[in-house]
Design a protein around this motif. Structure first.
Motif, PDB file in Angstrom:
ATOM      1  N   PRO A  81      41.797  37.850  23.052  1.00 36.11           N
ATOM      2  CA  PRO A  81      42.279  37.674  21.681  1.00 36.11           C
ATOM      3  C   PRO A  81      41.256  37.086  20.715  1.00 36.11           C
ATOM      4  CG  PRO A  81      43.574  36.360  23.253  1.00 36.11           C
ATOM      5  CD  PRO A  81      42.699  37.248  24.044  1.00 36.11           C
ATOM      6  N   LEU A  82      40.307  36.293  21.194  1.00 37.41           N
ATOM      7  CA  LEU A  82      39.385  35.740  20.187  1.00 37.41           C
ATOM      8  C   LEU A  82      38.159  36.620  19.966  1.00 37.41           C
ATOM      9  CD1 LEU A  82      36.575  34.420  21.401  1.00 37.41           C
ATOM     10  CD2 LEU A  82      37.920  32.411  21.660  1.00 37.41           C
ATOM     11  N   ILE A  83      37.978  37.623  20.825  1.00 39.90           N
ATOM     12  CA  ILE A  83      36.715  38.364  20.775  1.00 39.90           C
ATOM     13  C   ILE A  83      36.515  39.147  19.466  1.00 39.90           C
ATOM     14  CG2 ILE A  83      35.446  40.253  21.893  1.00 39.90           C
ATOM     15  CD1 ILE A  83      36.489  39.011  24.604  1.00 39.90           C
ATOM     16  N   PRO A  84      37.510  39.931  19.018  1.00 39.56           N
ATOM     17  CA  PRO A  84      37.254  40.704  17.792  1.00 39.56           C
ATOM     18  C   PRO A  84      37.567  39.961  16.495  1.00 39.56           C
ATOM     19  CG  PRO A  84      39.285  41.451  18.837  1.00 39.56           C
ATOM     20  CD  PRO A  84      38.793  40.283  19.636  1.00 39.56           C
ATOM     21  N   THR A  85      38.120  38.756  16.590  1.00 41.48           N
ATOM     22  CA  THR A  85      38.667  38.112  15.387  1.00 41.48           C
ATOM     23  C   THR A  85      37.610  37.836  14.322  1.00 41.48           C
ATOM     24  OG1 THR A  85      40.345  37.106  16.795  1.00 41.48           O
ATOM     25  CG2 THR A  85      40.099  36.195  14.596  1.00 41.48           C
ATOM     26  N   ALA A  86      36.496  37.220  14.724  1.00 41.69           N
ATOM     27  CA  ALA A  86      35.470  36.880  13.723  1.00 41.69           C
ATOM     28  C   ALA A  86      34.910  38.147  13.094  1.00 41.69           C
ATOM     29  CB  ALA A  86      34.368  36.063  14.366  1.00 41.69           C
ATOM     30  N   ALA A  87      34.752  39.186  13.909  1.00 36.61           N
ATOM     31  CA  ALA A  87      34.221  40.445  13.386  1.00 36.61           C
ATOM     32  C   ALA A  87      35.178  41.031  12.344  1.00 36.61           C
ATOM     33  CB  ALA A  87      34.025  41.438  14.534  1.00 36.61           C
ATOM     34  N   ALA A  88      36.463  41.029  12.668  1.00 34.92           N
ATOM     35  CA  ALA A  88      37.439  41.618  11.737  1.00 34.92           C
ATOM     36  C   ALA A  88      37.521  40.800  10.453  1.00 34.92           C
ATOM     37  CB  ALA A  88      38.809  41.714  12.408  1.00 34.92           C
ATOM     38  N   ILE A  89      37.417  39.476  10.583  1.00 31.96           N
ATOM     39  CA  ILE A  89      37.466  38.630   9.378  1.00 31.96           C
ATOM     40  C   ILE A  89      36.237  38.895   8.505  1.00 31.96           C
ATOM     41  CG2 ILE A  89      37.324  36.247   8.539  1.00 31.96           C
ATOM     42  CD1 ILE A  89      39.141  35.458  10.894  1.00 31.96           C
ATOM     43  N   GLY A  94      44.018  32.083  21.145  1.00 30.63           N
ATOM     44  CA  GLY A  94      42.713  32.738  21.101  1.00 30.63           C
ATOM     45  C   GLY A  94      42.345  33.136  19.685  1.00 30.63           C
ATOM     46  N   ILE A  95      43.310  33.700  18.984  1.00 29.60           N
ATOM     47  CA  ILE A  95      43.021  34.148  17.620  1.00 29.60           C
ATOM     48  C   ILE A  95      42.604  32.968  16.740  1.00 29.60           C
ATOM     49  CG2 ILE A  95      44.148  34.978  15.504  1.00 29.60           C
ATOM     50  CD1 ILE A  95      45.488  37.105  17.277  1.00 29.60           C
ATOM     51  N   LEU A  96      43.297  31.856  16.876  1.00 25.27           N
ATOM     52  CA  LEU A  96      42.932  30.730  16.010  1.00 25.27           C
ATOM     53  C   LEU A  96      41.525  30.203  16.334  1.00 25.27           C
ATOM     54  CD1 LEU A  96      44.406  29.592  13.591  1.00 25.27           C
ATOM     55  CD2 LEU A  96      44.735  27.504  14.902  1.00 25.27           C
ATOM     56  N   GLN A  97      41.157  30.238  17.606  1.00 29.25           N
ATOM     57  CA  GLN A  97      39.773  29.877  17.938  1.00 29.25           C
ATOM     58  C   GLN A  97      38.800  30.864  17.290  1.00 29.25           C
ATOM     59  OE1 GLN A  97      39.496  29.575  22.237  1.00 29.25           O
ATOM     60  NE2 GLN A  97      40.439  27.553  22.272  1.00 29.25           N
ATOM     61  N   GLY A  98      39.207  32.128  17.253  1.00 32.03           N
ATOM     62  CA  GLY A  98      38.369  33.148  16.613  1.00 32.03           C
ATOM     63  C   GLY A  98      38.275  32.939  15.111  1.00 32.03           C
ATOM     64  N   VAL A  99      39.382  32.529  14.492  1.00 29.41           N
ATOM     65  CA  VAL A  99      39.361  32.254  13.048  1.00 29.41           C
ATOM     66  C   VAL A  99      38.419  31.076  12.773  1.00 29.41           C
ATOM     67  CG1 VAL A  99      40.725  31.582  11.035  1.00 29.41           C
ATOM     68  CG2 VAL A  99      41.704  33.157  12.704  1.00 29.41           C
ATOM     69  N   GLY A 100      38.482  30.066  13.613  1.00 32.73           N
ATOM     70  CA  GLY A 100      37.579  28.918  13.461  1.00 32.73           C
ATOM     71  C   GLY A 100      36.124  29.343  13.564  1.00 32.73           C
TER      72      GLY A 100
END
Ligand code: FES
Ligand code: FES
Lengths: 764, 178
Positions: free
Chosen positions: A724-732, A662-668
């Motif tokens: 897991p992917l929901i907050p990732t883009a925001a945090a990045i 999930g996180i890697l999808q969020g990073v993408g």
């Protein structure tokens, strides 16, 4: 209660991993049936045009072509939950995916060649590709099924939500900030491309579909409606799926088209997308423009949020148009907030239509929300970690929307990532020179116990034990790679003392399995797990009766372990399979079988979208460190600290897999992925130009599960899949803004965007 | 004229023979036949996937004389006289798993599994690669790839499910096993 669990909480590999690692798993993409034909679809050459004529004569005559169909040859209903989507288009086309004709032929090459022989005369139209344009008074109606709804505007779906006293909250605000954010169109890129194999039996008039759907029972109903058939005459078999992530929630035109080709020819027909077709014609995440105003009082307490969202619906409506259900939750109930007003419009355009994608609107909402928190913290001079902890949700809270947080790990998640990232110690990150460092935070809230959005959010299970002591679980739920089979098998192993290799999970045939809504809303472990526990309880009553009789003891004395039922008091035991044989074969005879239907005790939301919609809520926080190369604009995501309230860890190995994936999808989503369109046409339909991340791009992921033991979940567990992917883009984004001391209001943060921002040294 | 020529040439079949998963096989193919199609359609070995068919994803990876290649771009004619290993050939003849497959299972490195065949063969190829390096006389110390080398080697294998962490763990375990 969970002291000595033998299976739950242990890192068992997936029970179906062996078939996947030996190449013996049969995916929909691998199916071959005797006498099978290959289908191919002619899509429009223009995103918006009138169709003046279609000439299929040359294609029909080509050797090896068995059937060619257009809208004129079929008697069908529209699809989509708004019923605004014709399966084959007649008279006009409205987006670049539009299906005009379909061919069934003896080989895929012949089918594809036949498409080139179909002559279509178009009268090309301008088309509208901007939702704001589409809402102008003089804009022509794009989807004629929108006629007489919403004042003849190009509107597909409108939502309004509010709680609290907005004016009062504004009055007590020390800061009020407004921004417009622009979130891109991204797509699932499941490695297994879309596929379907249809087999209509002309004699008994029954249709068999090998389909990748993740909601087989809704799909059965929908395809029956489309084809004007009886749902029970349609059997859905779900072969192994090469990735889902929400993309298989809707039914798409190619599926009934394939069925129609089979109905016409009486032979099995298969349609298999190429990668290019997958990019062009499979769903996307909702692109949206979010206007948001937020406030906080002088001590940093959040006061209000006012949100206005413009969603580009594309030409037709998919389930994705209902993502505001989830976004409202984030805006109204993530962190405490006194008042919230939310409006969203989904607007028809001549772009491709968006579907549902893991997170379901939540990554977009969370991005806007968490960016605003940093801006407010800056302005107030409050630390960005502190302001989050201060406003974190709490156990026992009932939010403005009416969500009941009976358990809540939000604060603990935040505190965990703040301390693990050593944020307080690393205040002076390098903000000068070529490589600049930054750290960003974001939280998320998502349903963790299903979501009551259909009439039922339930799941049925039948469990049986055979005379040899093997256990078969027939579950309504589906496996799409997430590991649900394994979790269910572990639950049965735990409760019945049967080893995993003796447990089978049957879950892929609508003629066999009991009702279930489907895979969505991170619900499977929770809902299917509870359903299974219910069935086991009934089965155990039966087994107990027999075993207690044989062992001459009472129920409470019985213990299931390692294939045996033990009497602690008597110090005796009997093999489980023997008990089953006794049940079966000694009069009066009884089957070791039980069924149970579990319906979460959650509620429908009322007309104002208020109510406790889920059996449980999941929380998470992430702290992400990045390094930005100011010469190239490259962003390197270095560390991701993630703490997630999972209720209870059922299987740490599978859980970590969900988190990392999930996180890697969020990073993408944050830094590399974007479908690029020009006037409705996709410019990058391949992996070379649409960048999903590779093994070299992965950050170090530090995962800290937080266990809040929700009494409603199986063993205390909550849903985990989407979080897991929901907050990732925001945090990045927060980390990049921190590193460069600049503001970004758009994703993805490509090197190009970063360079422009640096050069102009202004916000983009 | 041009078209006619091409058609005639296309129709001309070439006989090739090669070793497929340890067995000598023969096939009559067009000169344009792609190895992936030969494996999947003629030999019906469906474990090799074709998720992009344009050399970008690695799901079609097979070993050609122990070196991983993208079979979706590889002309089948060039397989003549070579040893091809697909995922079916990695599995031992008694059905038990190769150490790479076992490492993938134990480390949770396969979710939907669509990338898994390609990933397994790429890791196996990495093992062979280092074996060869270590066998070549020029080097005396034993080389083993570190995590960074593994990531670099696996760059051509896309996975949308796992986030690669478990895949890299599996590769590490399989390589240490030497
Ligand atoms: S199918 Fe060969 S690289 Fe993708
Ligand atoms: S496991 Fe699904 S693509 Fe790798």
């Amino acid at each position: 209660m969970n002291e000595d669990l033998e299976f739950i909480g242990k890192p068992f590999p997936k029970i179906d991993a062996r078939m996947r690692v030996t190449g013996t798993a049969v995916y929909g993409n691998d199916i071959i049936l005797p006498n099978m034909l290959y289908g191919a679809i002619l899509r429009t050459a223009y995103p918006s045009a009138l169709i003046e004529s279609i000439d299929i004569s040359a294609a029909s005559k080509f050797p090896g072509v068995v059937s060619v169909i257009t809208a004129d040859d079929v008697d069908v209903n529209n699809i989509s939950y708004k019923r605004d989507h014709p399966i084959l288009k007649k008279g006009e086309v409205n987006c670049i995916r539009d299906e005009i004709a379909a061919v069934a032929a003896e080989s895929i090459e012949i089918a594809r060649h036949a498409l080139t022989l179909i002559k279509v005369r178009y009268k090309v139209r301008q088309g509208i590709y901007d939702p704001y344009e589409a809402l102008k008074d003089n804009a022509p109606l794009i989807n004629k099924y929108a006629e007489n709804k919403y004042n003849n505007k190009n509107l597909a779906e409108v939502f309004h939500y509010e709680h609290g006293d907005l004016t009062a909250q504004k009055n007590i605000s020390k800061v009020i900030i407004s921004r417009r954010f622009n979130l891109p169109r991204v797509t699932h890129t499941c490695l297994g491309t879309s596929n379907i194999t249809a087999h209509f039996n002309k004699t008994d008039k029954k249709l068999l579909l090998y389909s990748s759907t993740q909601v087989p029972f809704l799909y059965q109903r929908d395809i029956a409606h489309a084809l004007k058939m009886n749902p029970s005459d349609i059997r859905i078999i779900q072969p192994v799926i090469g990735g889902g992530f929400g993309s298989k929630l809707d039914m798409y035109p190619f599926e009934p088209i394939c069925a129609l080709l089979s109905i016409k020819t009486g032979r099995p027909v298969q349609i298999l997308y190429s990668r290019e077709e997958e990019f062009i014609a499979s769903p996307t995440r909702q692109p949206m423009i979010i206007d948001i105003t937020t406030g906080a009082d002088k001590s940093g307490n959040f006061t209000f949020r006012e949100i206005n969202i413009m969603k580009d619906n594309g030409a037709y409506t998919s389930w994705g148009a209902t993502t505001p259900f989830v976004m409202m939750q984030a805006f109204s109930s993530l962190y405490k907030v006194g008042a919230c007003s939310f409006d969203s419009k989904a607007v028809y355009t001549n772009n491709v239509f968006a579907g549902s994608f893991r997170g379901y609107g939540n990554p977009q909402a969370t991005f806007a929300l968490e960016r605003m928190i940093d801006l407010m913290a800056d302005k107030l001079g409050i630390d960005k970690a502190d302001i989050r902890v201060k406003n974190a949700n709490q156990k026992g809270e009932i939010t403005g929307q009416g969500l009941h947080y009976d358990t809540c790990g939000h604060r603990e998640c935040l505190e965990t990532v703040i301390s693990k990232s050593e944020y307080k110690k690393i205040q002076s990150l390098n903000k000068k020179g070529r490589y600049r460092h930054g750290i960003g935070f974001a939280s998320m809230l998502h349903v963790g116990g299903g979501a009551k959005i259909y009439r039922s959010d339930g799941c049925g299970t039948t469990i049986k034990i055979d005379p040899y002591g093997f256990c078969i679980i027939i579950t309504g739920s589906s496996e799409i790679g997430q590991g649900s089979e394994t979790v269910l098998a572990m639950i049965a192993a735990e409760e019945l003392g049967i080893e995993l290799s003796r447990i089978k999970v049957i879950n892929s045939d609508t003629d066999v399995k009991p009702w279930d809504v489907g895979v969505h809303a991170s619900r499977t472990s929770f809902v299917a797990g509870n359903s299974l526990l219910g069935a086991i309880a009934i089965l155990k009553e039966k087994l107990n009766k027999k075993a207690a009789f044989i062992l001459n003891t009472d129920f409470s004395d019985l213990q299931y372990k390692k294939g045996k039922i033990n009497s602690i008091k008597e110090g005796k035991s009997i093999d489980l399979d023997k008990v089953v044989r006794e049940m079966h074969f000694s009069p009066p005879g009884e089957l070791a079988i039980a069924s149970y239907f579990y319906e979460p005790d959650s509620h429908f939301q009322d007309k104002e979208f208020k109510g406790n919609v889920s059996g449980s809520y999941a929380f998470a926080a992430q702290a992400i460190k990045v390094e930005v190369d100011t010469y190239t604009g490259n962003i390197k995501v270095i560390d991701v600290y993630v703490a997630q309230d999972v209720g209870k860890v059922l299987n740490p190995l599978l859980l970590a897999g969900q988190i990392e994936g999930g996180i890697l999808q969020g990073v993408g989503y944050a830094i590399s992925e974007e479908l690029l369109f020009e006037k409705g046409r996709l410019l990058n339909p391949d992996f070379h130009n649409y960048k999903i991340l590779t093994a070299s791009d992965i950050p170090d992921i530090h995962f800290f599960p937080v266990e809040t033991n929700d009494k409603r979940g199986p063993y205390g567990a909550k849903g985990v899949g989407e979080a897991p992917l929901i907050p990732t883009a925001a945090a990045i984004a927060n980390a990049v803004c921190d590193a460069l001391n600049l503001e970004f209001v758009e994703l993805p943060l490509t090197p190009e965007r970063v360079m422009i921002a640096l050069r102009e040294n202004i916000s983009i | 004229m041009m078209k006619g020529n091409r058609n005639r040439k296309e129709k001309q079949l070439v006989r090739i023979s090669f070793s497929l998963n340890g067995q000598k096989v023969e096939a009559e193919i067009k000169s344009s036949t792609i190895l992936l199609d030969l494996i999947r359609d003629v030999f019906s070995l469906k474990g090799t996937k074709g998720a992009c068919r344009e050399g970008e994803c690695g799901s079609c990876t097979v070993l050609l004389n122990d070196v991983p290649v993208n079979s979706c771009l590889f002309p089948a004619i060039n397989a003549n006289g070579k040893n091809i290993t697909t995922i079916e050939g990695l599995t031992k003849s008694d059905g038990s798993l190769d150490e790479v497959q076992e490492a993938i299972v134990q480390n949770g490195a396969s979710q939907c599994g669509f990338c898994t065949s390609g990933v397994a063969l790429a890791i196996k190829g990495l093992k062979y690669h280092y074996k060869k390096l270590n066998n070549s006389k020029k080097i005396n110390a034993v080389l083993t790839p570190n995590r960074k080398d593994i990531k670099k080697w696996l760059e051509g294998n896309l996975c949308r499910c796992t986030g690669y962490v478990k895949i890299i763990d599996a590769a590490e375990k399989a390589l240490i096993n030497e």
